[in-house]
Design a protein around this motif. Sequence first.
Motif, PDB file in Angstrom:
ATOM      1  N   THR A   1      29.306 -22.956 -23.592  1.00 15.47           N
ATOM      2  CA  THR A   1      30.487 -23.537 -24.229  1.00 15.47           C
ATOM      3  C   THR A   1      30.390 -25.056 -24.204  1.00 15.47           C
ATOM      4  O   THR A   1      29.600 -25.640 -23.457  1.00 15.47           O
ATOM      5  CB  THR A   1      31.776 -23.106 -23.514  1.00 15.47           C
ATOM      6  N   LYS A   2      31.222 -25.696 -24.981  1.00 13.47           N
ATOM      7  CA  LYS A   2      31.238 -27.164 -25.022  1.00 13.47           C
ATOM      8  C   LYS A   2      31.646 -27.757 -23.680  1.00 13.47           C
ATOM      9  O   LYS A   2      31.341 -28.918 -23.387  1.00 13.47           O
ATOM     10  CB  LYS A   2      32.187 -27.643 -26.118  1.00 13.47           C
ATOM     11  N   GLU A   3      32.328 -26.968 -22.857  1.00 14.55           N
ATOM     12  CA  GLU A   3      32.737 -27.434 -21.528  1.00 14.55           C
ATOM     13  C   GLU A   3      31.696 -27.114 -20.465  1.00 14.55           C
ATOM     14  O   GLU A   3      31.884 -27.433 -19.291  1.00 14.55           O
ATOM     15  CB  GLU A   3      34.067 -26.781 -21.123  1.00 14.55           C
ATOM     16  N   GLY A   4      30.591 -26.481 -20.854  1.00 15.90           N
ATOM     17  CA  GLY A   4      29.555 -26.109 -19.893  1.00 15.90           C
ATOM     18  C   GLY A   4      29.353 -24.606 -19.859  1.00 15.90           C
ATOM     19  O   GLY A   4      29.928 -23.858 -20.652  1.00 15.90           O
ATOM     20  N   ILE A   5      28.527 -24.149 -18.931  1.00 16.28           N
ATOM     21  CA  ILE A   5      28.199 -22.719 -18.827  1.00 16.28           C
ATOM     22  C   ILE A   5      29.297 -21.990 -18.066  1.00 16.28           C
ATOM     23  O   ILE A   5      29.767 -22.455 -17.021  1.00 16.28           O
ATOM     24  CB  ILE A   5      26.845 -22.521 -18.116  1.00 16.28           C
ATOM     25  N   LYS A   6      29.696 -20.831 -18.607  1.00 20.16           N
ATOM     26  CA  LYS A   6      30.692 -19.982 -17.956  1.00 20.16           C
ATOM     27  C   LYS A   6      30.158 -18.559 -17.883  1.00 20.16           C
ATOM     28  O   LYS A   6      29.649 -18.024 -18.872  1.00 20.16           O
ATOM     29  CB  LYS A   6      32.005 -20.003 -18.736  1.00 20.16           C
ATOM     30  N   PHE A   7      30.251 -17.967 -16.715  1.00 20.42           N
ATOM     31  CA  PHE A   7      29.869 -16.569 -16.536  1.00 20.42           C
ATOM     32  C   PHE A   7      31.093 -15.794 -16.054  1.00 20.42           C
ATOM     33  O   PHE A   7      31.656 -16.108 -14.999  1.00 20.42           O
ATOM     34  CB  PHE A   7      28.741 -16.421 -15.506  1.00 20.42           C
ATOM     35  N   ASP A   8      31.497 -14.772 -16.819  1.00 20.58           N
ATOM     36  CA  ASP A   8      32.596 -13.911 -16.372  1.00 20.58           C
ATOM     37  C   ASP A   8      32.177 -13.094 -15.147  1.00 20.58           C
ATOM     38  O   ASP A   8      33.012 -12.699 -14.335  1.00 20.58           O
ATOM     39  CB  ASP A   8      33.009 -12.951 -17.492  1.00 20.58           C
ATOM     40  N   GLU A   9      30.877 -12.836 -15.045  1.00 22.28           N
ATOM     41  CA  GLU A   9      30.380 -11.885 -14.051  1.00 22.28           C
ATOM     42  C   GLU A   9      30.265 -12.479 -12.642  1.00 22.28           C
ATOM     43  O   GLU A   9      30.163 -11.736 -11.652  1.00 22.28           O
ATOM     44  CB  GLU A   9      29.001 -11.362 -14.466  1.00 22.28           C
ATOM     45  N   VAL A  10      30.235 -13.797 -12.551  1.00 21.15           N
ATOM     46  CA  VAL A  10      29.977 -14.426 -11.255  1.00 21.15           C
ATOM     47  C   VAL A  10      30.642 -15.800 -11.246  1.00 21.15           C
ATOM     48  O   VAL A  10      30.824 -16.415 -12.298  1.00 21.15           O
ATOM     49  CB  VAL A  10      28.444 -14.538 -11.019  1.00 21.15           C
ATOM     50  N   ASP A  11      31.045 -16.282 -10.059  1.00 21.47           N
ATOM     51  CA  ASP A  11      31.625 -17.618  -9.982  1.00 21.47           C
ATOM     52  C   ASP A  11      30.885 -18.444  -8.942  1.00 21.47           C
ATOM     53  O   ASP A  11      30.012 -17.952  -8.222  1.00 21.47           O
ATOM     54  CB  ASP A  11      33.131 -17.565  -9.693  1.00 21.47           C
ATOM     55  N   LYS A  12      31.250 -19.713  -8.873  1.00 23.00           N
ATOM     56  CA  LYS A  12      30.528 -20.658  -8.004  1.00 23.00           C
ATOM     57  C   LYS A  12      30.578 -20.262  -6.522  1.00 23.00           C
ATOM     58  O   LYS A  12      29.658 -20.552  -5.757  1.00 23.00           O
ATOM     59  CB  LYS A  12      31.096 -22.068  -8.196  1.00 23.00           C
ATOM     60  N   ASN A  13      31.657 -19.608  -6.106  1.00 17.98           N
ATOM     61  CA  ASN A  13      31.772 -19.202  -4.700  1.00 17.98           C
ATOM     62  C   ASN A  13      30.617 -18.311  -4.264  1.00 17.98           C
ATOM     63  O   ASN A  13      30.204 -18.334  -3.102  1.00 17.98           O
ATOM     64  CB  ASN A  13      33.100 -18.473  -4.452  1.00 17.98           C
ATOM     65  N   PHE A  14      30.101 -17.538  -5.207  1.00 19.44           N
ATOM     66  CA  PHE A  14      29.011 -16.607  -4.888  1.00 19.44           C
ATOM     67  C   PHE A  14      27.768 -17.357  -4.423  1.00 19.44           C
ATOM     68  O   PHE A  14      26.961 -16.816  -3.653  1.00 19.44           O
ATOM     69  CB  PHE A  14      28.694 -15.756  -6.121  1.00 19.44           C
ATOM     70  N   PHE A  15      27.605 -18.600  -4.879  1.00 16.95           N
ATOM     71  CA  PHE A  15      26.385 -19.352  -4.584  1.00 16.95           C
ATOM     72  C   PHE A  15      26.538 -20.283  -3.379  1.00 16.95           C
ATOM     73  O   PHE A  15      25.596 -21.006  -3.045  1.00 16.95           O
ATOM     74  CB  PHE A  15      25.964 -20.161  -5.820  1.00 16.95           C
ATOM     75  N   GLU A  16      27.690 -20.244  -2.734  1.00 13.86           N
ATOM     76  CA  GLU A  16      27.890 -21.106  -1.558  1.00 13.86           C
ATOM     77  C   GLU A  16      26.935 -20.712  -0.435  1.00 13.86           C
ATOM     78  O   GLU A  16      26.723 -19.533  -0.154  1.00 13.86           O
ATOM     79  CB  GLU A  16      29.340 -21.011  -1.074  1.00 13.86           C
ATOM     80  N   GLY A  17      26.360 -21.733   0.207  1.00  8.34           N
ATOM     81  CA  GLY A  17      25.447 -21.490   1.319  1.00  8.34           C
ATOM     82  C   GLY A  17      24.037 -21.115   0.913  1.00  8.34           C
ATOM     83  O   GLY A  17      23.205 -20.799   1.768  1.00  8.34           O
ATOM     84  N   ILE A  18      23.739 -21.146  -0.379  1.00  7.79           N
ATOM     85  CA  ILE A  18      22.408 -20.767  -0.867  1.00  7.79           C
ATOM     86  C   ILE A  18      21.497 -22.001  -0.894  1.00  7.79           C
ATOM     87  O   ILE A  18      21.798 -22.992  -1.556  1.00  7.79           O
ATOM     88  CB  ILE A  18      22.486 -20.134  -2.267  1.00  7.79           C
ATOM     89  N   ASN A  19      20.392 -21.924  -0.159  1.00  7.82           N
ATOM     90  CA  ASN A  19      19.403 -23.012  -0.141  1.00  7.82           C
ATOM     91  C   ASN A  19      18.085 -22.612  -0.773  1.00  7.82           C
ATOM     92  O   ASN A  19      17.248 -23.486  -1.047  1.00  7.82           O
ATOM     93  CB  ASN A  19      19.154 -23.467   1.300  1.00  7.82           C
ATOM     94  N   ASN A  20      17.881 -21.321  -0.955  1.00  2.00           N
ATOM     95  CA  ASN A  20      16.638 -20.810  -1.528  1.00  2.00           C
ATOM     96  C   ASN A  20      16.947 -19.671  -2.479  1.00  2.00           C
ATOM     97  O   ASN A  20      17.963 -18.985  -2.333  1.00  2.00           O
ATOM     98  CB  ASN A  20      15.687 -20.276  -0.430  1.00  2.00           C
ATOM     99  N   ILE A  21      16.047 -19.462  -3.421  1.00  5.52           N
ATOM    100  CA  ILE A  21      16.154 -18.325  -4.333  1.00  5.52           C
ATOM    101  C   ILE A  21      14.806 -17.617  -4.368  1.00  5.52           C
ATOM    102  O   ILE A  21      13.750 -18.263  -4.446  1.00  5.52           O
ATOM    103  CB  ILE A  21      16.536 -18.776  -5.756  1.00  5.52           C
ATOM    104  N   ILE A  22      14.843 -16.303  -4.289  1.00  2.00           N
ATOM    105  CA  ILE A  22      13.663 -15.477  -4.549  1.00  2.00           C
ATOM    106  C   ILE A  22      13.931 -14.682  -5.813  1.00  2.00           C
ATOM    107  O   ILE A  22      14.973 -14.023  -5.930  1.00  2.00           O
ATOM    108  CB  ILE A  22      13.344 -14.520  -3.387  1.00  2.00           C
TER     109      ILE A  22
END
Length: 589
Positions: free
Chosen positions: A269-290
């Motif tokens: 969107t013009k305001e940035g990326i939006k996902f209905d399925e997931v929110d920013k809280n889900f990514f809290e504390g994440i330092n690595n991705i596999i």
Amino acid sequence: MCGIVGVKGIENPQNFLIEGLRELEYRGYDSAGIAVIDNDGLKVIKAVGKLKNLEVKLKNVTFKNPKLGIGHTRWATHGKPTEINAHPHTGKFSAVVHNGIIENYQKIKKELEKENIEFISQTDTEVIVKLFEHFCNGDVFEAFKKTIKKIDGAYAVLLITEKAPDKIFFAKKGSPLIVAKNGNKFFFASSDAPLIGYADSAHYLEDSEFGYIDDDIYLFKDGKKITPNFKPLPDNRESAKKGGYRFYMEKEIYEQYDVLKENTLGRNTKEGIKFDEVDKNFFEGINNIIISACGTSYHAGLVGKYLIERSAKIRVNVEVASELRYRNPLLTKDTLFIVISQSGETADTLETLKMAKKAGLKTLALCNVDNSSIVREADKTILLRAGIEKGVASTKAFATQVMTLWMLSNYLADKNEYEIINKAIESTKVNPKIHEKIKRLSKRYLHGHGFFYIGRDIFYPLALEGALKLKEISYIHAEGYPAGEMKHGPIALADPELFVVALLSKNILFEKTKSNIEELVARDATVLTISSELIELTDDFIQISDSNHPMIEFFEMMVITQLLALEVAIRRGNDVDMPRNLAKSVTVE
């Protein structure tokens, strides 16, 4: 890839609606529904999941002299796949089905809510029927015209109402819609296949055409009544499903532009990326991705590594699932575990997901099939919305995987590349002149002792994917390499019978990659360069459009490598859609 059908003038229209939706099942969907007007008024039946669930509910409905109806298979964009969000959407006396996106639906919704008009779904489509009924205090067609004039975006719309029980109203802009006839019987569909055997001719609606059917077809554009251009329908349903293409894979390559629009609907969107399925809280504390995946999905994951690390500054490791599951890896709870699968049933990927869950990691699936094993197992899922992919060699699923990872990188970095993403989608439109050139070039690349695909940065995983596509369907040996690695051994194979496909980006390491190409040319390899910058020293050259962003180049090069594999395989007489020894969904080790 949502599907639409409609009918007027036949007995038991509900039967055609179900059969028509069945012909559209190959496009993929997560819910379905129909709306019929009979002597009792408007009746709407909807169900989540497969058509058989809708058919079970239909058995409990009694119709009294049904006159007409509309139907829809929905692939969730705005809102989750629930019965409330399924089409048709209704007001007090009307129903609508819609493919596409209403870009200004939130503005319209707020305006209508101020008029005490209530909404029950999470969708953009519901505003169409509520807006229509808001305008419907006199001439019904005028109300429909006002509705279409008010909405912005892409749409194929069918609307029925108790206020005009013998009419189906329709409009088209940006999404396909066909109106067909057989005598005084009228039909609608979003592709040819549902119409075959019922109608004998069809008018393929152009953008901004709208109108209604009653005793005839009344068609308008720019406020003026126009004459439909009816053409004979094809008589082969399977051919119609292929849309006139030689193979499903070819059709799916051409579909990527529309599929990526579906994939990004409501997300970019013009305001940035939006996902209905997931929110920013889900990514809290994440330092690595596999990222764990197999085959084409693994290559998409590699692209994601470059994008996420560059934008979001989060460390990403990409793993081949069949190796990861037996390696006893270090899994720490500050790691997000992402799995990528077209089918959602890939056995090795599923097992690594279970391993990550057991270790207490947060898990995210990028998948194309809702309610698949991987989707059920993962904490969160972002659906790819690619529709069903008939060709065994993946094309549009890969495109949506990469696009979803690109959007995720933006999301994690709070970065807005709205216009660039749209330009990248535009770059996937197949240029007929380039396709014709590839057809001619392909005759030069049928023999020899193999292919090297080379590239740097994100173009290295694209080289891997290009090589995989070629070997999957042409049965010619092909490998993908980082361009800078050629001098570390592989260049020993360079001779006139070694074919090299060089992916040369203007925006990333241009001079260094060009130097790697020159090293191969000096050793007499046969080189095909794909770039926006003319390289005269190589044997063949395909020019892409000039752009200032590597992802725009990436998606245009992706289409060209897919077409090259397709045309080489066709010249070799292979079954492109069902290559030997391969399965679409690998459900065993």
